[in-house]
Enzyme design. Structure first.
Site, PDB file in Angstrom:
ATOM      1  N   ARG A 155      -0.044   4.399  -0.424  1.00 41.18           N
ATOM      2  CA  ARG A 155      -0.762   5.652  -0.195  1.00 41.18           C
ATOM      3  C   ARG A 155      -0.180   6.449   0.977  1.00 41.18           C
ATOM      4  O   ARG A 155       0.170   5.889   2.004  1.00 41.18           O
ATOM      5  CB  ARG A 155      -2.248   5.361   0.065  1.00 41.18           C
TER       6      ARG A 155
ATOM      7  N   ASP B 265       0.866  -1.176   0.000  1.00 38.49           N
ATOM      8  CA  ASP B 265       0.000   0.000   0.000  1.00 38.49           C
ATOM      9  C   ASP B 265       0.903   1.227   0.000  1.00 38.49           C
ATOM     10  O   ASP B 265       1.593   1.489   0.987  1.00 38.49           O
ATOM     11  CB  ASP B 265      -0.902  -0.005   1.239  1.00 38.49           C
TER      12      ASP B 265
END
Length: 235
Positions: A163, A161
């Site tokens: 982000r 991930d």
């Protein structure tokens, strides 16, 4: 500092820097009222805000829904904080209705719940957990031959991930929302926003949008990254 399940070394390093550095300031670029209507007929009105000075240089949007000004005033007086959902862009789910994920139904749900409560929907240009649209489709192809959603990302040489929610924190701070109720099942969003100076007064889970096509996807999110999902039919 404790890290959420499944966090990559790259994300951990970025998180440590985020915790030490002051939040860069951003300014409002444009604010415009946009009437919204979803495929099922639900309609609401959003104050759509764009920004200058966001840390990653991307064109993220903040949508003020419901009586968000009153929600900010109530919060400033010590009352209930505004409801906020940071929603990562998902072209396949948000626009085309893909059932491989739960993004489209979450976006629709968030629009109505935030309109009722007063608050903000952050539409973040972070397709595929930050790896981009084409790479997300490459990851889908790997999932079709047996990898799960996180394994597929790492097999492509990317983070599980990628982000970063610095821009989300900047947008909220610019509007004066330094204390929120977070509409999300993802503990990483809460952890990052807290480190960035946004107080998460409450974590509010979204509904569970389970289908035959996304059952494995949701189960892995629950088991690998501790998403708050009650999946009695998914094992």
């Amino acid at each position: 500092m404790s890290l959420v399940f499944g966090e990559t070394a790259v994300a951990a390093g970025r998180r440590a820097l985020t915790a030490l550095d002051p939040l860069p300031s951003a300014t409002v670029r444009t604010r415009v009222t946009v009437p919204l209507r979803f495929a099922d007929g639900y309609a609401t009105t959003a104050d759509v805000v764009s920004f200058e000075g966001l840390a990653d240089g991307r064109e993220h949007l903040l949508l003020g829904l419901g009586d968000w000004r009153r929600a900010l005033a109530v919060s400033a007086a010590g009352g209930q904080a505004p409801l906020v959902r940071p929603h990562s862009e998902c072209l396949t789910g948000d626009v085309f209705g893909s059932e491989r994920c739960d993004c489209g139904p979450q976006l629709r749900e968030a629009a109505e719940r935030i309109t009722v409560a007063g608050g903000f929907l952050l539409y973040l240009r972070q397709e595929g957990r930050g790896i981009g649209l084409y790479a997300k489709l490459d990851a889908y192809a790997l999932q079709d031959v047996g990898l799960d959603t996180y394994e597929a990302n790492t097999a492509l040489g990317r983070g599980e991930d990628e982000r970063d929610y610095t821009a989300a924190a900047q947008m909220l701070a610019t509007l004066g929302a330094d204390r929120i109720r977070l509409l999300s099942n993802n503990p990483d969003k809460a952890a990052q926003l807290e480190l960035l100076g946004i107080a998460v007064a409450e974590r509010v889970p979204t509904g569970v949008h389970l289908s035959a096509a996304n059952a494995r996807y949701l189960t892995v999110k629950r088991d690998h990254t501790a998403h708050t999902l009650d999946l009695p039919l998914a094992g």
